[in-house]
Design a protein around this motif. Structure first.
Motif, short mmCIF file in Angstrom:
data_model
loop_
_atom_site.label_atom_id
_atom_site.label_comp_id
_atom_site.label_asym_id
_atom_site.label_seq_id
_atom_site.Cartn_x
_atom_site.Cartn_y
_atom_site.Cartn_z
N PHE A 157 -22.30 1.08 10.25
CA PHE A 157 -22.27 0.03 11.26
C PHE A 157 -21.41 -1.14 10.78
O PHE A 157 -20.54 -1.64 11.50
N ILE A 158 -21.64 -1.56 9.53
CA ILE A 158 -20.89 -2.70 9.02
C ILE A 158 -19.40 -2.38 8.90
O ILE A 158 -18.55 -3.17 9.29
N LYS A 202 -33.52 -4.45 12.24
CA LYS A 202 -34.34 -3.24 12.07
C LYS A 202 -33.70 -2.28 11.08
O LYS A 202 -34.36 -1.76 10.18
N LEU A 203 -32.39 -2.07 11.25
CA LEU A 203 -31.69 -1.15 10.35
C LEU A 203 -31.73 -1.68 8.91
O LEU A 203 -31.95 -0.92 7.97
N SER A 204 -31.51 -2.99 8.75
CA SER A 204 -31.53 -3.57 7.40
C SER A 204 -32.89 -3.38 6.77
O SER A 204 -33.03 -3.01 5.61
N LEU A 205 -33.92 -3.67 7.59
CA LEU A 205 -35.29 -3.58 7.09
C LEU A 205 -35.60 -2.17 6.60
O LEU A 205 -36.22 -1.98 5.55
N GLU A 206 -35.13 -1.18 7.37
CA GLU A 206 -35.40 0.21 7.00
C GLU A 206 -34.63 0.62 5.75
O GLU A 206 -35.01 1.56 5.07
N SER A 207 -33.51 -0.09 5.49
CA SER A 207 -32.69 0.31 4.34
C SER A 207 -33.17 -0.34 3.05
O SER A 207 -32.73 0.05 1.97
N VAL A 208 -34.03 -1.36 3.17
CA VAL A 208 -34.42 -2.14 1.99
C VAL A 208 -34.94 -1.26 0.86
O VAL A 208 -34.57 -1.43 -0.30
N MET A 213 -20.73 -3.65 20.63
CA MET A 213 -21.54 -2.50 21.05
C MET A 213 -20.68 -1.28 21.32
O MET A 213 -21.08 -0.15 21.01
N THR A 214 -19.50 -1.51 21.91
CA THR A 214 -18.61 -0.38 22.19
C THR A 214 -18.24 0.33 20.89
O THR A 214 -18.07 1.54 20.86
N GLY A 215 -18.11 -0.46 19.81
CA GLY A 215 -17.66 0.13 18.55
C GLY A 215 -18.76 0.77 17.73
O GLY A 215 -18.48 1.47 16.77
N VAL A 216 -20.02 0.53 18.08
CA VAL A 216 -21.11 1.09 17.27
C VAL A 216 -21.11 2.61 17.40
O VAL A 216 -21.13 3.13 18.52
N PRO A 217 -21.08 3.33 16.29
CA PRO A 217 -21.11 4.79 16.37
C PRO A 217 -22.39 5.27 17.03
O PRO A 217 -23.46 4.70 16.80
N SER A 218 -22.28 6.34 17.83
CA SER A 218 -23.44 6.79 18.60
C SER A 218 -24.58 7.22 17.68
O SER A 218 -25.74 7.08 18.02
N ASN A 249 -13.39 -2.87 13.68
CA ASN A 249 -13.17 -3.23 15.08
C ASN A 249 -12.84 -4.70 15.24
O ASN A 249 -11.99 -5.07 16.04
N GLY A 250 -13.52 -5.55 14.45
CA GLY A 250 -13.24 -6.98 14.51
C GLY A 250 -11.80 -7.26 14.12
O GLY A 250 -11.09 -8.00 14.80
N LEU A 251 -11.37 -6.59 13.04
CA LEU A 251 -9.99 -6.74 12.58
C LEU A 251 -9.02 -6.28 13.67
O LEU A 251 -7.99 -6.92 13.91
#
Lengths: 340, 291
Positions: A299-300, A48-54, B119-124, A306-308
């Motif tokens: 988000f990305i 949804k977010l990607s679609l809105e950013s297109v 999900m925990t990391g997604v900014p509010s 966080n993944g790192l």
């Protein structure tokens, strides 16, 4: 389906009838469905977010959106570099200030403080996390900014030989935002560091002390190396938190879409631009699409950070295991080689 | 040396040791200074606001004259967070049960755990945007901004916290208890409902309360989903006032009286969140499951 406990064999007398097993199956499927609902939710969320950013990406290209420095909505120019820069700069300032303090607090609570102070101190540090971010922002605007200004100006004048320091001090600035973010990440970084530090084996600590190390030498040689990766992971989690923080930053960063020349300049951040310009943007499709793209970018970035962070934390145990395996491998490889 | 006594610690090492210990003391002190400053300043600026009228009148929106109190903001926050709790706690605990009782160490469970971390990391603020595009813009359930949409946004924020903390607690339930119940012939669902959940209850409550404390203080998601209103409103498909938004809007006012109201509202919000956090600690202290 699996044979539930209570049965002894394939066709036991104790086996439940299919009807009696129904609630079990239903529960299992409901729980599984809910769990995978999270997967669907996040996929939908991302889509949804990607679609809105297109829209904005088509308008000026993804690269230009991320890397050009001209945020000028009235002229339909949406180059977000200044925003990205602000997010990263404030988060880095927060790390530089917050992480040493958080780690020192963790070491103090686990190793140095009298045991009766341990749990009150833990609770107090965690209370910092209970203060809502809007309250941090309020405090920053009315307490921190006016009171720190003379010190900032003094620092700017005295240390102007340093890069990114010097010149006139704006009230709201990268520095103030970074300072507030530092306070906000202390509880999370400290909590994880504390957990990691308390897993350092007593043997290691006692070995260091037995060799004549002082308390600090024991911390330096036994505790810090052992918990290094855990602490780096904690810092990365703090970074993720700092990048995404919105309201407090919006109130104290100054909301100027430029790349500041020094840390006491006003700036902007990805999260702040969303909160601040959302009202005006909602009427203009391209503008709001740009804000969604900011959200997507945010988000990305937080996802990667966080993944790192989790990867680094998990590296801790694996690293040690691999190292040990390698050492024993080298030993066994060296033995026949030496004989030949 | 030959008697096995270590050489004395040199003066330099002693000094370094004392210096570093001092630094650790100082750092801990520094970490607590902001807490004291914030609480102190909040009480100084906000406590004078506390009066019967402050809690029993709504903000009027007048620029001058009577600006009103914060009744609708307090009620709105309680209402929206309560609904967010009703959504996120059952789902969060259900996901945790699935992870602990069914998923265990399997690959799908690892994926779900990873997603909860994500999900925990997604900014509010990003959750706020998401709810805005999927619920507000589309005008689902009445038009535009609505309190229940704010609750959904907050529940997205609370869900991973509940799931994560519940999983930790459910893991602590001794396997012996489950096996005893299964050996007595109880089906899986009864084991979960009558053995696992009651044993873990205090921990589940603690995790949920901490999530509530987090949700109550969030501002950013409400900005895009509920917006603010002046009066009391019990209709969930209308705009609703809330403490964080009241503070956020009041801070930006040029009227000093409105700014002072923000301090009163901030003190109220902090007291509310602290009360929930302390309650969570007390419940946690009563739990028999200790990590």
């Amino acid at each position: 389906m699996t044979v539930e406990a209570g049965s002894v064999g394939e066709r036991s007398m104790l086996e439940r009838s299919p009807m009696a097993r129904l609630p079990d199956r239903a529960l299992r499927w409901i729980l599984t469905a809910l769990s995978f609902g999270i997967l669907l939710l996040l996929v939908y969320f991302f889509g949804k977010l990607s679609l809105e950013s297109v829209d904005v990406f088509q308008h000026q290209g993804i690269l230009s959106f991320v890397f050009s420095n001209d945020w000028n909505p009235s002229k339909s120019q949406f180059g977000g570099l200044a925003l990205l820069f602000g997010s990263v700069a404030t988060a880095l300032i927060a790390l530089v200030i917050g992480v040493p303090i958080a780690v020192a607090t963790a070491v103090f609570i686990v190793e140095l403080c009298p045991s009766r102070l341990r749990s009150p101190l833990t609770i107090l540090v965690e209370l910092l996390a209970a203060v809502p971010s809007v309250v941090y922002g309020l405090w920053g605007v009315f307490f921190l900014i006016p009171r720190l200004r003379p010190f900032e100006q003094w620092a700017a004048d005295t240390f102007s030989f340093l890069p990114w320091v010097g010149g006139p001090v704006a009230g709201p600035s990268y520095f103030i935002a970074g300072l507030i973010l530092a306070i906000m990440i202390i509880p999370v970084v400290s909590a994880i560091s504390r957990e990691v530090i308390s897993t350092v084996p007593t043997d290691h600590k006692e070995a260091a002390l037995a060799l004549g190390a002082t308390r600090w030498e024991m911390i330096r040689t036994a505790i810090l190396p052992y918990s290094r990766s855990g602490i780096s992971g904690a810092a990365m989690l703090g970074l993720g938190r700092a990048l995404g923080e919105t309201i407090a930053v919006t109130l104290v960063i100054g909301n100027a879409a430029v790349i500041g020349h020094q840390i006491f300049d006003q700036g902007y951040s990805l999260a702040a631009v969303i909160a601040n310009e959302f009202g005006e943007a909602s009427a203009v499709p391209l503008y709001s699409s740009a804000l969604f793209a900011c959200g997507l970018l945010l988000f990305i970035v937080t996802l990667v950070v966080n993944g790192l962070a989790r990867y680094i934390v998990s590296l801790g145990d694996i690293e040690r295991r691999v190292e040990r395996a390698r050492r024993s491998e080298r030993k066994s490889a060296a033995a026949p080689g030496g004989a030949a | 040396m030959s008697t096995g006594i270590l050489p004395p610690i040199s003066a330099r090492r002693r000094r370094t040791d004392r210096l570093m210990s001092g630094l650790f003391y100082a750092a801990t002190g520094i970490a607590l200074v902001p807490l004291l400053l914030i609480i102190g300043y909040l009480i100084k600026e906000g406590a004078s606001q506390f009066s019967a009228a402050f809690f029993t009148t709504d903000p009027t929106g007048n620029f001058a004259g009577d600006i009103g109190g914060i009744r609708s903001a307090v009620l709105g926050t309680i209402e929206m967070v309560a609904i967010a709790t009703l959504i996120s706690v059952p789902i969060g605990i259900a996901v945790a049960i699935w992870l602990v009782e069914y998923g265990k160490r399997s690959k799908p469970a690892a994926i779900i755990r990873y997603l909860i971390d994500v999900m925990t990391g997604v900014p509010s603020v990003v959750f706020g945007l998401f709810i805005y595009v999927s619920l507000v813009e589309t005008g689902i359930g009445g038009s535009g901004f609505a309190a229940w949409k704010g609750s959904v946004a907050i529940s997205l924020l609370m869900l991973p916290i509940v799931a994560r903390s519940s999983e930790v607690v459910l893991e602590l339930v001794p396997n012996g208890l489950r096996e005893s119940a299964l050996a007595l012939g109880a089906p899986r669902w009864r084991v979960i409902a009558t053995v696992v959940l009651p044993t873990a209850l205090p921990g589940l409550i603690t995790g949920s309360l901490l999530a509530v404390a987090r949700g109550a203080g969030e501002t950013a998601p409400l900005l895009f989903t509920v917006q603010a209103a002046m009066g009391i409103n019990f209709n969930l498909s209308e705009r609703m006032n809330s403490l964080p938004l009241e503070i956020f809007n009041d801070v930006q006012s040029s009227n000093p009286a409105v700014v002072t109201r923000a301090w009163g509202a901030a003190l109220t919000l902090v007291l509310l969140v602290l009360a929930i956090t302390l309650l969570a600690r007390i419940v946690a202290g009563r739990s028999r499951l200790k990590p």
